[in-house]
Design an enzyme around this catalytic site. Structure first.
Site, short mmCIF file in Angstrom:
data_model
loop_
_atom_site.label_atom_id
_atom_site.label_comp_id
_atom_site.label_asym_id
_atom_site.label_seq_id
_atom_site.Cartn_x
_atom_site.Cartn_y
_atom_site.Cartn_z
N ASP A 115 0.85 -1.18 0.00
CA ASP A 115 0.00 0.00 0.00
C ASP A 115 0.89 1.24 0.00
O ASP A 115 1.79 1.35 0.83
CB ASP A 115 -0.89 -0.01 1.25
CG ASP A 115 -2.04 0.96 1.14
OD1 ASP A 115 -2.42 1.32 0.01
OD2 ASP A 115 -2.58 1.36 2.19
N HIS A 122 -3.91 13.78 0.99
CA HIS A 122 -4.14 12.82 2.07
C HIS A 122 -2.99 12.81 3.06
O HIS A 122 -3.20 12.84 4.28
CB HIS A 122 -4.33 11.41 1.47
CG HIS A 122 -4.41 10.34 2.51
ND1 HIS A 122 -5.49 10.18 3.35
CD2 HIS A 122 -3.52 9.37 2.86
CE1 HIS A 122 -5.28 9.16 4.16
NE2 HIS A 122 -4.08 8.64 3.89
N GLU A 188 -10.54 3.71 3.33
CA GLU A 188 -9.59 4.44 2.49
C GLU A 188 -9.93 4.09 1.05
O GLU A 188 -9.81 2.93 0.64
CB GLU A 188 -8.14 4.07 2.82
CG GLU A 188 -7.75 4.50 4.23
CD GLU A 188 -6.23 4.63 4.45
OE1 GLU A 188 -5.46 3.89 3.80
OE2 GLU A 188 -5.84 5.48 5.28
N GLU A 190 -9.10 3.78 -2.59
CA GLU A 190 -7.82 3.66 -3.29
C GLU A 190 -8.01 2.99 -4.65
O GLU A 190 -9.05 2.40 -4.93
CB GLU A 190 -6.84 2.83 -2.46
CG GLU A 190 -6.69 3.30 -1.03
CD GLU A 190 -5.47 2.75 -0.32
OE1 GLU A 190 -4.59 2.16 -1.00
OE2 GLU A 190 -5.39 2.93 0.90
N ASP A 222 -9.26 0.11 1.68
CA ASP A 222 -8.31 -0.32 2.70
C ASP A 222 -8.87 0.07 4.06
O ASP A 222 -8.47 1.07 4.66
CB ASP A 222 -6.97 0.38 2.41
CG ASP A 222 -5.89 -0.03 3.39
OD1 ASP A 222 -5.92 -1.19 3.84
OD2 ASP A 222 -5.02 0.80 3.68
N ARG A 226 -8.52 3.43 13.01
CA ARG A 226 -7.60 4.54 13.30
C ARG A 226 -7.09 4.53 14.73
O ARG A 226 -5.97 5.00 14.99
CB ARG A 226 -8.29 5.88 13.03
CG ARG A 226 -8.78 6.06 11.62
CD ARG A 226 -7.63 6.05 10.63
NE ARG A 226 -8.13 6.26 9.26
CZ ARG A 226 -7.39 6.10 8.18
NH1 ARG A 226 -6.12 5.74 8.27
NH2 ARG A 226 -7.90 6.29 6.98
N GLN A 229 -4.39 1.90 14.85
CA GLN A 229 -3.25 2.37 14.04
C GLN A 229 -2.43 3.44 14.78
O GLN A 229 -1.20 3.39 14.79
CB GLN A 229 -3.80 2.94 12.73
CG GLN A 229 -2.74 3.42 11.75
CD GLN A 229 -3.34 4.09 10.51
OE1 GLN A 229 -4.55 4.08 10.32
NE2 GLN A 229 -2.49 4.66 9.67
N LYS A 242 -4.82 -2.18 9.97
CA LYS A 242 -5.13 -2.38 8.55
C LYS A 242 -5.39 -3.83 8.19
O LYS A 242 -6.10 -4.10 7.22
CB LYS A 242 -3.91 -1.93 7.72
CG LYS A 242 -3.50 -0.49 7.92
CD LYS A 242 -4.41 0.45 7.18
CE LYS A 242 -3.81 1.84 7.11
NZ LYS A 242 -4.59 2.68 6.21
N THR A 246 -8.97 -5.96 3.57
CA THR A 246 -8.82 -5.02 2.46
C THR A 246 -9.73 -5.52 1.35
O THR A 246 -9.57 -6.66 0.92
CB THR A 246 -7.35 -4.97 1.97
OG1 THR A 246 -6.49 -4.69 3.09
CG2 THR A 246 -7.17 -3.92 0.90
N GLU A 349 -10.45 12.13 7.36
CA GLU A 349 -10.27 13.44 6.73
C GLU A 349 -11.61 14.18 6.60
O GLU A 349 -11.69 15.38 6.86
CB GLU A 349 -9.65 13.27 5.34
CG GLU A 349 -8.20 12.81 5.37
CD GLU A 349 -7.73 12.39 3.98
OE1 GLU A 349 -7.18 13.24 3.27
OE2 GLU A 349 -7.96 11.23 3.60
#
Lengths: 402, 402
Positions: A115, A122, A188, A190, A222, A226, A229, A242, A246, A349
């Protein structure tokens, strides 16, 4: 590139699955047999049946992908021929199955999963939130496409339930960590790149050889916890935050379908090391427009064309140390976020770390994901036919922690 | 556990490969056929031939490992029977080949590779060197076994040449990064754990279920390019500094052979989260003694028994978020370093970041690896027979950058 109107098929108006797309996937019908198919209109063309080649009955695209770019181009040309030559209609049509009657599976047996972190917006947003006392971008960010290895064994096809992960977290104000279900479950949005042809250990893949190795593109969510993480990631990077899941879209769009989507990447801030320098090279920015839906409502439209690092640069970096590629390697772009608030590709975000909840049309708000929430990412790209081709979707619904 | 003296085989005195060891590997002879073998004395027992089971002719241990703990115990018992029952000698002996006449291969098709960071001495040493202005241990270190995913596709068998990797590096005093062959090529002496029986997505593996999933142990050299690593690793962890090659020993020693090596782990500094708490549980510290040789000379003897986090805790952590295990998953301990200088498992520690070169008996010195250098890691453990069993070796020689 053929004119998508030239087919004998009765394609729905505005389909993203014309003859300028022809993405590959693995499907099964009532028989349960997994085989390779190509999406066209609302149908899937059963490649195992129409070709009679056992290669397409293995249950993953890997055997076909391993054959390399010439085989990929050949088959694309043959499929185009079958769908445009009226004389072949009677032979081909029985192998077109309604797409809403088949089940899609993980298209590729994933070898290694990497990844990246290639959206400047970002990276700056995350830097501001995770490291408020430092510059948002770490000093290496503009010099190399930062990436890390993820867990290949938990890459799953779109639709796989998202069981809320448990783990350790510790807020800065807490004295000690606690364990339990993640309270900051995130997405996420992606774009993923699927390696077809491998490479030899000890020999880097130059930036110009991207299309010799990469077969195509899929969408990736993904999923990220948080709180896990933030507590675990110093100094060795994301791990359990993570690795629980996925999700990837079932249809892999070949690079050949994305010629009209190619754009120049943004101007770079600093001179690049020679192995990353794409000045004057074929541009591999891709003008894909993503849409992120939360419970059906569009919450973001991340633009992929503005990504600072291209997939060709990512591949050159990934192998610069001599690391070999294998068929089935998957690497993802990192969260796609644009400069505007409604272009951000993650909830952390969109809700600015949970401080600015999103208001949803249904009258509720969200910071992070609630049990039962469903997130769907779709994307389109300019196609050769003048319209837009579809990259399909990757979706998942959150289930309570077990 | 059988008495290693009870075999009809004429075992060399002090062999580390008595009947209390019986490690599994994949070998080929002049025929080129890869098949499963068991090391005993100076021989390899051809399991494909002696059992006639195609399971042992697949070229990796994966199919056998997937059968689970009962099958592992059964086969171990059968092999012990073949080698102790004199009546079977005539049938079995033809399938014992001299080990120095066979070639060893990667024993396991590696699914996912995870590397931990579980030696407190190593983590403190690295912390002092990489982050001199902070506490040597990050605040999470005593609360969870820090780990990250590595590249499964570049895990290779002992003996694979170590091509010096190239990449970007930037010393703090430099204005900009440069690219080129690594100038700080290093080793990491580690112990690896091979997962046999997988687990279900969404369901953590509790600490007590370690032996239901993990089949056995190998040695790992996690070659590291410290200059690449130092520049790239913030914020997402090691990537190209590690991914060019990870070497493993060819013989996987089953957990069943390590009963006499089990020891209690060190006392913990802080109360552990319930999923990591092994107070009162079966102890899974392992009293292995590693030796690191540089060009034949022993430069370190790292003790594995003092590792802060056990492999059972590592497995519980790895799956605490619901991440599934697959047959062939490999996870390594992280560099094994003891408290003494001659117990450090990496050159960056032995030479203290290059500032205190090692003096070698041949009259030269080393900070990091020179082209042509050969590094060999071996290990032994207490065996059930009262002597020590061997974990084989992992070796590699550095070749110049290409």
């Amino acid at each position: 590139m053929s004119d998508p109107g030239a087919t004998w098929l009765d394609l729905p108006a505005g389909t993203g699955y014309g003859l300028d797309n022809l993405p590959y996937g693995v499907f099964s019908d009532a028989s349960g047999r997994r085989r390779t198919g190509v999406a066209v209109g609302d149908a899937v063309l059963d490649l195992a049946a129409v070709t009679g080649d056992p290669l397409h009955g293995t249950g993953s695209l890997n055997a076909f992908l391993a054959r390399g770019p010439r085989a990929w181009a050949d088959l694309r040309e043959r499929i185009t021929g079958w769908l445009t030559d009226g004389a072949l209609r009677a032979r081909v049509q029985p192998h077109l199955l309604p797409r809403d009657r088949v089940r899609m599976h993980l298209p590729v047996e994933v070898a290694d999963y990497v990844d990246f972190y290639s959206s400047r917006h970002h990276a700056e947003n995350l830097g501001r939130m995770f490291r408020p006392d430092s510059e948002p971008l770490t000093p290496n960010w503009t010099h190399l496409p930062i990436g890390y290895h993820g867990r290949a064994g938990t890459v799953a096809v779109s639709g796989t339930p998202v069981v809320r992960p448990a783990g350790q977290r510790k807020a800065p104000a807490d004295d000690a960590p606690t364990s339990g279900p993640s309270q900051r479950l995130d997405i996420e949005a992606e774009v993923g790149f699927v390696v077809g042809a491998g490479s030899e250990l000890g020999t880097p893949v130059p930036i110009g050889a991207f299309a010799d190795h990469v077969f195509g593109v899929c969408l990736v969510n993904d999923w990220s916890a948080r709180d896990l993480q933030a507590w675990e990631y110093v100094p060795l990077g994301p791990f359990l935050g993570k690795s629980f899941l996925t999700s990837v879209s079932p249809w892999v769009v070949p690079l050949a379908a994305l010629q009209a989507a190619r754009v120049a990447p943004p101007a770079r801030d600093v001179p690049l090391q020679p192995y990353l320098d794409d000045t004057g090279a074929e541009p591999w920015g891709l003008d894909l427009t993503l849409e992120v839906r939360l419970n059906g409502e569009v919450v973001s439209r991340p633009p992929f064309g503005g990504m600072y690092w291209t997939p060709a640069q990512q591949l050159a970096h990934l192998t610069a140390n001599g690391a070999s590629l294998r068929t089935g390697d998957l690497y993802a772009s990192g969260t796609v976020s644009g400069p505007d608030r409604d272009q951000r590709g993650s909830l952390i975000e969109l809700s600015w770390g949970g401080k600015e909840p999103l208001s949803l049309a249904e009258g509720t708000t969200r910071t992070f994901l609630a049990d039962g929430d469903e997130v769907t990412i779709t994307a389109t790209a300019p196609g050769a036919g003048g319209g837009r081709i579809a990259l399909g979707e990757v979706t998942g619904r959150v289930e309570p922690a077990r």
